[in-house]
Design an enzyme around this catalytic site. Structure first.
Site, PDB file in Angstrom:
ATOM      1  N   LYS A 167       0.832  -1.261  -0.040  1.00 18.70           N
ATOM      2  CA  LYS A 167       0.013  -0.065  -0.137  1.00 18.70           C
ATOM      3  C   LYS A 167       0.836   1.127  -0.175  1.00 18.70           C
ATOM      4  O   LYS A 167       1.953   1.151   0.566  1.00 18.70           O
ATOM      5  CB  LYS A 167      -0.874   0.048   1.231  1.00 18.70           C
ATOM      6  N   SER A 241      -9.428   1.868   3.114  1.00 17.15           N
ATOM      7  CA  SER A 241      -8.615   2.612   2.211  1.00 17.15           C
ATOM      8  C   SER A 241      -7.394   1.652   1.614  1.00 17.15           C
ATOM      9  O   SER A 241      -6.884   2.151   0.658  1.00 17.15           O
ATOM     10  CB  SER A 241      -7.969   3.668   3.064  1.00 17.15           C
ATOM     11  N   SER A 265      -9.546  -0.577   7.393  1.00 18.80           N
ATOM     12  CA  SER A 265      -9.103  -0.367   5.937  1.00 18.80           C
ATOM     13  C   SER A 265      -8.369  -1.556   5.399  1.00 18.80           C
ATOM     14  O   SER A 265      -7.742  -1.532   4.086  1.00 18.80           O
ATOM     15  CB  SER A 265      -8.181   0.920   5.970  1.00 18.80           C
TER      16      SER A 265
END
Length: 557
Positions: A167, A241, A265
């Site tokens: 990420k 996210s 997330s």
């Protein structure tokens, strides 16, 4: 306490109306508008709720069950992979290890196929929006080094030559860590701890995955880097996210990725994309090299195709480092009892009104997961309902206050650089009072103490991961997106308590809805008992039929 959830009263807003609303929030007349917004959402009741004798310090988490077996992280990871049932349809870490061992393919061929597949998926009108940054030539060089080690019979770990994705919230030397923004372009000079440990294990890092801007929304739409699209149906969201981190695994580009979880997330996109996501105990996996966004509730962790994949990555990533104070207080991590499928004596805590506060398909599939666990010997114990309004406002105050503080220098200099949803949430974070934050920290301590008391009588708490499967992407509102708080609530309803308390939680695929979209079930455990969550997750996984998404690539054949 009987179960109660306050309805979300905020309207769905996009386009010019959303821009005007955000400009108002940031103007001199924004304070009364913000106060009405939070008051209408239930904050007054929360502000008046006594926290008892709880101080504004997190309750020290108990040490958890000790390991019954002592193994190195490498041995634990190898053990998790050895437990896999390798199938031709699923390119797990075990599939990579076997293919390399048998010589049918090598990491160089894999890297070339994946680079070509990513190029194809990331161009044109059908772009999937999975990546923010890549360096394909570096991937090839790492693959060549891995192939040489494998030929010499000296792999660094079970992950040697296995593709992974990070990420864009964790530092990777030579890449900017944008946090999904358009302004944060400083190149990282050193690897984060998780990136360094993956490199040391020989993993092939394919690049930095797309994410919701600064991780502040669970939807997964990014106004700067494009919407991350769901491989099961590209018209639907991935959740956020860690949006790209979930989608790359579901799409077959890698069996493992790194996500981060301040408010679901990891678990939300894992559930919506049909993969496994682990938010380990707070501090279990070091945050060194992860730019601080939400100090008290943030976790970095593994996402993977199967529970065994996630167990292997967890084994290699967990453990203290010298720069992360919280990680230094952790007891040793382990996988004791991981392969045991007999769940006799395991107690599943369920509050049925809370569990059933989700769409009918989600509830049905999660009940199937509970049935798989009870068929293996577990028993169900009914537990009290959570105080959702207290959990909501305690978590919202802490995470939004911390995010507003972390972004304050840039918000002051140029707030318009942020997307509209980020600007809305940052304005709310700046609006909270100092007394609100202290009140939230006291309730965090109290909620942690209360949850420990509940879990004295149960081993895990079972809920859906999300109350809905992946909603449609609001195409007409792109690139700015929309404010849709009912969807946000449906995605976050079951995840906040794990972040607030720091307790570990695992999202595991539990089947599909009638439209063929994945459903996730969440297992939340006591501190430092990830081994038990993973053990139960394997039982659910083995009882759940796997499918392949509509958008999917293969690397091993």
């Amino acid at each position: 306490m009987s179960y109660q959830r306050n309805p979300v009263k905020a309207p769905r807003v996009s386009g010019f109306a959303l821009k005007a609303f955000v400009n108002t929030l940031e103007s001199g007349v924004g304070a009364p508008v913000l106060e009405k917004l939070v008051r209408d959402s239930g904050i007054t009741q929360w502000r008046e709720l006594p926290a008892g004798d709880a101080p504004p310090l997190q309750l020290p988490l108990p040490p958890g069950a000790p390991a019954t077996e002592v193994q190195s992280p490498q041995e634990q990871a190898a053990r998790a992979i050895a437990a896999q049932a390798v199938t031709p349809e699923r390119e797990t870490v075990g599939s990579y290890a076997r293919a390399y061992r048998e010589g049918g393919v090598d990491p160089v061929a894999v890297a070339r196929r994946l680079n070509e597949a990513i190029d194809r998926l990331e161009r044109g009108e059908a772009r999937m929006g999975l990546f923010i940054a890549r360096k394909p030539d570096e991937v090839l060089r790492a693959a060549e080094a891995s192939a040489e080690r494998l030929r010499a019979g000296r792999p660094l770990s079970v992950l040697d030559g296995v593709p992974v994705v990070l990420k864009d919230e964790v530092d990777l030397a030579g890449f900017p860590t944008t946090l999904g923004t358009r302004f944060r372009n400083q190149v990282a000079s050193a690897d984060s701890t998780v990136a360094a440990r993956l490199r040391a294990a020989g993993a092939l890092i394919l690049g930095k995955a797309n994410m919701n801007e600064i991780g502040i929304n669970p939807i997964g739409l990014n106004p700067h880097h494009g919407a991350a699209r769901n491989p099961w149906n590209r018209a639907h969201i991935t959740g956020g996210s860690s949006s790209g981190s979930a989608a790359v695994v579901a799409a077959g580009l890698c069996p493992l990725s790194i996500g981060a979880d301040g408010g679901g997330s990891i678990r939300i996109p894992a559930a919506l994309c049909g993969i496994v996501g682990l938010k380990a105990t707070w501090g279990r996996i070091p945050e060194t090299g992860v730019p601080p966004l939400c100090w008290n509730v943030g976790h970095v962790g593994p996402m993977g195709l199967t529970v065994d994949d996630v167990a292997a990555m967890y084994s290699l990533l967990a453990g203290p480092d010298g720069k992360d104070l919280v990680s230094q207080t952790q007891p040793p991590h382990h996988l004791s009892g991981y392969e045991r499928t007999d769940l006799m004596g395991v107690r599943l805590g369920i509050c049925w009104p809370y569990f059933e506060d989700a769409s009918p398909d989600v509830v049905a599939r999660c009940k199937d997961a509970v049935r798989a666990l009870t068929d293996a010997g577990a028993t169900v114990v009914e537990i009290p309902a959570p105080d959702l309004n207290t959990v909501l406002w305690t978590h919202s105050c802490i995470i939004l206050s911390e995010m507003a503080e972390s972004m304050l220098p840039h918000s002051r200099a140029n707030a318009a650089d942020f997307g509209l949803d980020s600007r809305t949430n940052l304005a709310i974070g700046r609006h909270f009072r100092a007394t609100d934050l202290i009140h939230a920290l006291r309730h965090r301590h109290r909620l942690t103490r209360d949850l420990l008391a509940v879990m004295a009588d149960v081993d895990v708490i079972v809920t859906p991961s999300t109350a809905t499967t992946a909603p449609l992407i609001p195409e007409a509102t792109l690139p700015d997106g929309e404010s849709n708080l009912p969807v946000v609530d449906a995605l976050m309803r079951f995840v906040r308590e794990g972040n607030l308390t720091g307790f570990p939680a695992l999202s595991v695929p539990a089947g599909f809805d009638r439209a063929g979209l994945p459903v996730g079930v969440q297992l939340m455990g006591r501190p430092y008992e990830e081994h038990l969550l993973l053990r139960l997750g394997r039982v659910v996984e083995r009882a759940t039929a796997a499918r392949t998404p509509a958008i999917h690539v293969t690397a091993l054949r």
